[in-house]
Write a protein that holds these residues in place. Structure first.
Motif, PDB file in Angstrom:
ATOM      1  N   SER A   3       7.685   6.159  34.514  1.00 52.35           N
ATOM      2  CA  SER A   3       6.458   5.983  33.733  1.00 52.35           C
ATOM      3  C   SER A   3       6.096   4.508  33.748  1.00 52.35           C
ATOM      4  O   SER A   3       6.967   3.649  33.621  1.00 52.35           O
ATOM      5  CB  SER A   3       6.669   6.413  32.285  1.00 52.35           C
ATOM      6  N   TYR A   4       4.806   4.233  33.881  1.00 53.96           N
ATOM      7  CA  TYR A   4       4.306   2.868  33.937  1.00 53.96           C
ATOM      8  C   TYR A   4       3.300   2.637  32.820  1.00 53.96           C
ATOM      9  O   TYR A   4       2.433   3.475  32.581  1.00 53.96           O
ATOM     10  CB  TYR A   4       3.617   2.615  35.284  1.00 53.96           C
ATOM     11  N   ASN A  54       4.937   8.143  41.410  1.00 54.24           N
ATOM     12  CA  ASN A  54       6.024   7.749  42.313  1.00 54.24           C
ATOM     13  C   ASN A  54       6.124   6.237  42.394  1.00 54.24           C
ATOM     14  O   ASN A  54       7.213   5.694  42.554  1.00 54.24           O
ATOM     15  CB  ASN A  54       5.804   8.345  43.706  1.00 54.24           C
ATOM     16  N   THR A  55       4.956   5.566  42.323  1.00 50.18           N
ATOM     17  CA  THR A  55       4.911   4.107  42.322  1.00 50.18           C
ATOM     18  C   THR A  55       3.854   3.671  41.318  1.00 50.18           C
ATOM     19  O   THR A  55       2.991   4.454  40.911  1.00 50.18           O
ATOM     20  CB  THR A  55       4.538   3.540  43.710  1.00 50.18           C
ATOM     21  N   MET A  61      -4.021   3.990  40.546  1.00 45.73           N
ATOM     22  CA  MET A  61      -5.161   4.544  41.284  1.00 45.73           C
ATOM     23  C   MET A  61      -5.553   5.921  40.754  1.00 45.73           C
ATOM     24  O   MET A  61      -6.734   6.264  40.725  1.00 45.73           O
ATOM     25  CB  MET A  61      -4.861   4.612  42.774  1.00 45.73           C
ATOM     26  N   GLU A  62      -4.578   6.687  40.298  1.00 41.61           N
ATOM     27  CA  GLU A  62      -4.890   8.004  39.734  1.00 41.61           C
ATOM     28  C   GLU A  62      -5.704   7.855  38.443  1.00 41.61           C
ATOM     29  O   GLU A  62      -6.702   8.544  38.238  1.00 41.61           O
ATOM     30  CB  GLU A  62      -3.599   8.774  39.475  1.00 41.61           C
ATOM     31  N   ASN A 178       2.597   0.972  48.926  1.00 35.66           N
ATOM     32  CA  ASN A 178       3.855   1.724  48.966  1.00 35.66           C
ATOM     33  C   ASN A 178       4.733   1.283  50.137  1.00 35.66           C
ATOM     34  O   ASN A 178       5.956   1.287  50.044  1.00 35.66           O
ATOM     35  CB  ASN A 178       3.593   3.227  49.050  1.00 35.66           C
ATOM     36  N   ALA A 179       4.100   0.868  51.221  1.00 34.80           N
ATOM     37  CA  ALA A 179       4.855   0.424  52.395  1.00 34.80           C
ATOM     38  C   ALA A 179       5.439  -0.981  52.215  1.00 34.80           C
ATOM     39  O   ALA A 179       6.530  -1.268  52.705  1.00 34.80           O
ATOM     40  CB  ALA A 179       3.959   0.449  53.638  1.00 34.80           C
TER      41      ALA A 179
END
Length: 185
Positions: A3-4, A54-55, A61-62, A178-179
């Motif tokens: 969670s962020y 996940n990140t 962004m969501e 993510n990369a």
């Protein structure tokens, strides 16, 4: 999934009638500033939440997509990923009592030199988590990801507003972050 905690600075606050669509999109997990009078629509608004992803980039962004889809004309201008916390919030994060945190602030506990409050209004003070975590010796791995992610997303948000025709798609920004985040954070 982690969670962020983060906040979004919006082009304007939301009207009350825009709350239901946002609530339905986010199951009520995003808190926003609201207005009731059109003359206040020129002020910036804000949205804050704790969001799983996940990140951090995916989570941000969501929520950006949810906020901008739920309220017509609202644009996210900036993201803030290093939250401001109350004494109670700090106590919860470091596993101490609010009294212990108060004594740490005054110097009655700990080595002294507690970070100054970032914001102080009407008797309420807020502290930046990254500074408090460092003072308490908390190794918050999420903070390591936070700075480069926020810098990149804030750059994308600015580019999107200035030259929208060249700004990458949100999913391309997320994929790129993510990369590279595991290598720069």
């Amino acid at each position: 999934m982690p969670s962020y905690d983060f906040a979004l600075i919006l082009s304007r606050p939301l009207y009350e009638e825009e709350l239901d669509p946002l609530w339905h999109r986010t199951q009520g997990r995003v808190t926003v500033s609201i207005i009731t009078e059109p003359q206040h629509a020129d002020r910036p608004g804000n949205a804050s939440c704790t969001w799983e992803g996940n990140t951090l980039a995916e989570a941000i962004m969501e929520v950006v997509a949810h906020v901008e889809t739920a309220a017509e004309g609202v644009r996210v201008r900036q993201v803030e990923v290093d939250p401001l916390l109350t004494i109670r919030d700090i106590a919860d994060r470091v596993g101490r009592t609010p009294d212990f945190v108060r004594m740490s602030i005054t110097g009655a506990r700990g080595p002294g030199g507690f970070p100054p409050a970032e914001l102080s209004t009407a008797g309420h003070r807020l502290w930046r988590w990254s500074k408090v975590a460092e003072w308490f010796g908390v190794d918050d791995h999420l903070l390591v990801e936070a700075k480069p992610t926020a810098q990149a997303i804030n750059g994308w948000l600015a580019l999107r507003d200035v030259v929208p025709s060249v700004a990458p798609k949100p999913e391309d920004v997320t994929s790129a972050l993510n990369a590279v985040i595991p290598h720069v954070a």
